[in-house]
Design an enzyme around this catalytic site. Sequence first.
Site, PDB file in Angstrom:
ATOM      1  N   GLY A 101       0.867  -1.175   0.000  1.00 15.56           N
ATOM      2  CA  GLY A 101       0.000   0.000   0.000  1.00 15.56           C
ATOM      3  C   GLY A 101       0.896   1.215   0.000  1.00 15.56           C
ATOM      4  O   GLY A 101       1.783   1.319  -0.833  1.00 15.56           O
ATOM      5  N   GLU A 102       0.708   2.046   0.967  1.00 18.86           N
ATOM      6  CA  GLU A 102       1.528   3.259   1.062  1.00 18.86           C
ATOM      7  C   GLU A 102       2.046   3.350   2.503  1.00 18.86           C
ATOM      8  O   GLU A 102       1.271   3.581   3.430  1.00 18.86           O
ATOM      9  CB  GLU A 102       0.659   4.460   0.672  1.00 18.86           C
ATOM     10  CG  GLU A 102       1.381   5.769   0.700  1.00 18.86           C
ATOM     11  CD  GLU A 102       2.733   5.716   0.003  1.00 18.86           C
ATOM     12  OE1 GLU A 102       2.780   5.422  -1.203  1.00 18.86           O
ATOM     13  OE2 GLU A 102       3.746   5.948   0.684  1.00 18.86           O
ATOM     14  N   SER A 103       3.360   3.152   2.639  1.00 19.10           N
ATOM     15  CA  SER A 103       3.916   3.043   3.990  1.00 19.10           C
ATOM     16  C   SER A 103       3.737   4.333   4.800  1.00 19.10           C
ATOM     17  O   SER A 103       3.539   4.274   6.018  1.00 19.10           O
ATOM     18  CB  SER A 103       5.392   2.661   3.925  1.00 19.10           C
ATOM     19  OG  SER A 103       6.118   3.603   3.168  1.00 19.10           O
ATOM     20  N   CYS A 152       6.031  -5.386   0.489  1.00 18.35           N
ATOM     21  CA  CYS A 152       6.155  -4.070  -0.145  1.00 18.35           C
ATOM     22  C   CYS A 152       6.117  -2.940   0.906  1.00 18.35           C
ATOM     23  O   CYS A 152       7.079  -2.783   1.642  1.00 18.35           O
ATOM     24  CB  CYS A 152       5.107  -3.940  -1.238  1.00 18.35           C
ATOM     25  SG  CYS A 152       5.623  -2.761  -2.490  1.00 18.35           S
ATOM     26  N   ARG A 179      12.829   3.478  -0.375  1.00 15.35           N
ATOM     27  CA  ARG A 179      11.428   3.550  -0.782  1.00 15.35           C
ATOM     28  C   ARG A 179      11.337   3.897  -2.266  1.00 15.35           C
ATOM     29  O   ARG A 179      12.089   4.736  -2.743  1.00 15.35           O
ATOM     30  CB  ARG A 179      10.760   4.633   0.063  1.00 15.35           C
ATOM     31  CG  ARG A 179       9.324   4.422   0.265  1.00 15.35           C
ATOM     32  CD  ARG A 179       8.754   5.461   1.205  1.00 15.35           C
ATOM     33  NE  ARG A 179       7.502   5.863   0.640  1.00 15.35           N
ATOM     34  CZ  ARG A 179       7.146   7.098   0.392  1.00 15.35           C
ATOM     35  NH1 ARG A 179       7.950   8.095   0.695  1.00 15.35           N
ATOM     36  NH2 ARG A 179       5.985   7.336  -0.153  1.00 15.35           N
ATOM     37  N   ILE A 216       5.381  -3.383  -7.451  1.00 20.02           N
ATOM     38  CA  ILE A 216       4.658  -2.122  -7.691  1.00 20.02           C
ATOM     39  C   ILE A 216       5.259  -1.034  -6.803  1.00 20.02           C
ATOM     40  O   ILE A 216       5.103  -1.082  -5.583  1.00 20.02           O
ATOM     41  CB  ILE A 216       3.154  -2.283  -7.351  1.00 20.02           C
ATOM     42  CG1 ILE A 216       2.544  -3.457  -8.119  1.00 20.02           C
ATOM     43  CG2 ILE A 216       2.398  -0.982  -7.648  1.00 20.02           C
ATOM     44  CD1 ILE A 216       1.163  -3.865  -7.621  1.00 20.02           C
ATOM     45  N   ARG A 217       5.941  -0.092  -7.394  1.00 17.30           N
ATOM     46  CA  ARG A 217       6.640   0.950  -6.612  1.00 17.30           C
ATOM     47  C   ARG A 217       7.353   0.310  -5.411  1.00 17.30           C
ATOM     48  O   ARG A 217       7.231   0.737  -4.266  1.00 17.30           O
ATOM     49  CB  ARG A 217       5.668   2.032  -6.122  1.00 17.30           C
ATOM     50  CG  ARG A 217       5.180   2.934  -7.247  1.00 17.30           C
ATOM     51  CD  ARG A 217       4.321   4.070  -6.716  1.00 17.30           C
ATOM     52  NE  ARG A 217       3.199   3.549  -5.960  1.00 17.30           N
ATOM     53  CZ  ARG A 217       2.937   3.849  -4.698  1.00 17.30           C
ATOM     54  NH1 ARG A 217       3.683   4.686  -4.042  1.00 17.30           N
ATOM     55  NH2 ARG A 217       1.905   3.307  -4.097  1.00 17.30           N
ATOM     56  N   HIS A 255       4.418  -8.213  -4.267  1.00 11.72           N
ATOM     57  CA  HIS A 255       3.051  -8.474  -3.785  1.00 11.72           C
ATOM     58  C   HIS A 255       2.684  -9.949  -3.997  1.00 11.72           C
ATOM     59  O   HIS A 255       2.099 -10.278  -5.040  1.00 11.72           O
ATOM     60  CB  HIS A 255       2.054  -7.609  -4.568  1.00 11.72           C
ATOM     61  CG  HIS A 255       1.934  -6.207  -4.101  1.00 11.72           C
ATOM     62  ND1 HIS A 255       0.847  -5.743  -3.381  1.00 11.72           N
ATOM     63  CD2 HIS A 255       2.763  -5.145  -4.239  1.00 11.72           C
ATOM     64  CE1 HIS A 255       1.012  -4.453  -3.111  1.00 11.72           C
ATOM     65  NE2 HIS A 255       2.162  -4.076  -3.620  1.00 11.72           N
ATOM     66  N   GLU A 259       0.344 -11.702  -2.837  1.00 13.41           N
ATOM     67  CA  GLU A 259      -1.102 -11.971  -2.873  1.00 13.41           C
ATOM     68  C   GLU A 259      -1.668 -11.808  -4.278  1.00 13.41           C
ATOM     69  O   GLU A 259      -2.776 -12.262  -4.557  1.00 13.41           O
ATOM     70  CB  GLU A 259      -1.838 -11.055  -1.870  1.00 13.41           C
ATOM     71  CG  GLU A 259      -2.113  -9.628  -2.337  1.00 13.41           C
ATOM     72  CD  GLU A 259      -0.882  -8.710  -2.362  1.00 13.41           C
ATOM     73  OE1 GLU A 259       0.235  -9.178  -2.070  1.00 13.41           O
ATOM     74  OE2 GLU A 259      -1.049  -7.521  -2.697  1.00 13.41           O
TER      75      GLU A 259
HETATM   76  N1  GLN Z   1       6.012   2.823  -2.501  1.00 10.96           N
HETATM   77  C1  GLN Z   1       5.091   2.404  -1.499  1.00 10.96           C
HETATM   78  C2  GLN Z   1       5.476   2.952  -0.139  1.00 10.96           C
HETATM   79  O1  GLN Z   1       6.311   3.760  -0.027  1.00 10.96           O
HETATM   80  C3  GLN Z   1       5.019   0.896  -1.426  1.00 10.96           C
HETATM   81  C4  GLN Z   1       4.365   0.357  -2.662  1.00 10.96           C
HETATM   82  C5  GLN Z   1       3.586  -0.904  -2.442  1.00 10.96           C
HETATM   83  O2  GLN Z   1       3.365  -1.337  -1.323  1.00 10.96           O
HETATM   84  N2  GLN Z   1       3.147  -1.475  -3.520  1.00 10.96           N
HETATM   85  O3  GLN Z   1       4.909   2.590   0.829  1.00 10.96           O
END
Ligand code: GLN
Length: 194
Positions: free
Chosen positions: A48-50, A80, A109, A140-141, A176, A178
């Site tokens: 997600g987004e940390s 992630c 990150r 993903i990112r 990921h 999942e």
């Molecule tokens: N770039 C996201 C973060 O900084 C992580 C990306 C992800 O969990 N798919 O949290």
Amino acid sequence: MSNHIGVLALQGAFALHVEACRELGFESSEVRTADQLGAVDRLIIPGGESTTMSMMLDRNDLSAPLAERLDDGMPVFGTCAGMILLADKVSDGREDQVSFGAINLAVKRNGYGRQNQSFSDEIFVDRLDNADLGFHAVFIRAPLVEVVGDGVQVLATHDGAAVLCQQNSVLVAAFHPELSPDRRLHRYFCSLPR
Ligand code: GLN
């Protein structure tokens, strides 16, 4: 002995982790409160987004109870953004984002670039069943592991970088798991000794 798998559900890709664990026959539920955290035997911290997750952990009074459970050795699987939250050092993060220092890694990150540079590839994990079958890993990112510290085992690499690591009962993936129908990594995590 009970083996209830919690999935931190403050933000991000939590739903498919719950499904994956249930598919394997484990009891699994979403965790949003300290009471719910107290009721589980292990925890998945999803992608997600940390930075957002870090803020929401604080807002929901979950940071201290989570740190305590991690100290106690609760098995945890960070994927992630979850990897970023569990790492010892984070570069290119927000100054105020929490990292729990549960695994001796330094991560960058968004180290693989932006959303449109997301990719997937086969990785190979010796300790999974049918190890010669690649695991389809979706990045993903994703965070890039820059330093692997003492006590950390690298379970898989991609292009020379560690992407799946373990230290005692702390498992982290830059990708990921999942999003792949392959449940071998979830099974591995749910079976880690505690
Ligand atoms: N770039 C996201 C973060 O900084 C992580 C990306 C992800 O969990 N798919 O949290």
